[in-house]
Design a protein around this motif. Sequence first.
Motif, PDB file in Angstrom:
ATOM      1  N   GLN A  59      -4.568  -1.619  -2.132  1.00  0.00           N
ATOM      2  CA  GLN A  59      -4.780  -0.260  -1.637  1.00  0.00           C
ATOM      3  C   GLN A  59      -6.056  -0.092  -0.820  1.00  0.00           C
ATOM      4  N   THR A 105      -0.048  -3.167  -5.697  1.00  0.00           N
ATOM      5  CA  THR A 105      -0.326  -1.881  -5.040  1.00  0.00           C
ATOM      6  C   THR A 105      -1.782  -1.500  -5.243  1.00  0.00           C
ATOM      7  N   GLN A 122       0.827  -1.201   0.000  1.00  0.00           N
ATOM      8  CA  GLN A 122       0.000   0.000   0.000  1.00  0.00           C
ATOM      9  C   GLN A 122       0.868   1.261   0.000  1.00  0.00           C
TER      10      GLN A 122
END
Length: 232
Positions: free
Chosen positions: A115, A111, A90
Amino acid sequence: MKRVLSRMLVASGLMLGASVISPSFAADGAAPAKPDATKGAQLYDQGDASRGIVACASCHGAAGNSSIPTNPNLAAQPHEYLVKQLTDFQTKQGADKPARNGPEGNPTPMTAMAQNLTPEDMGNVALYLAQQPLEQPASASHEDLVELGRKIWRGGLPERNVPACASCHSANGAGLPAQYPRLAGQFPTYIEEQLKLFRSSDRANNIVMQEIADRMSDADIKAVSDYAAGLR
């Protein structure tokens, strides 16, 4: 860029276990809810479209048994280790990029996937995966690399201050709960890629592994990655 740290720092880092993470506490100081593997299974298999969370199984396979070498096996990985990795994918508030990136410092697909996960989500999914057996392990495939791979795994490379991989990941590659990941049965190409990302500092979420990988050649990395994959 070559980094220089004292042997004392590296040794202490190995003993402490840079992969450990403790559960976050709520703002009011209350202990977090205990991870729920049933909820983790649901999120892993189905995702949550309302929050933009894609089903993990679509990339990592049923119960964390992947069939795609670029997507690692997650079954039987230590719960705390998985939580830390999801957290490090993240991008934190105020940061330009996450601690764990891909080649040339670019964010990995994880990512975007991670997130929108909450700490509770990560704990639930991680507990579910930690309880799953690794049913489709990868294997070693280079007979000519066995001797070097075994040497590094069991004894390291003392002349370059590279410790034995077995000292942290265990002799059979199963890892140590709450500290070091399972490497046995992991895709060799994935292990190789991660060691190179540590070496380049694109994966900057474990300074001990960055220091170790920095002392390894491409040949060392390839050999030990293939050897680790074949452990059982």
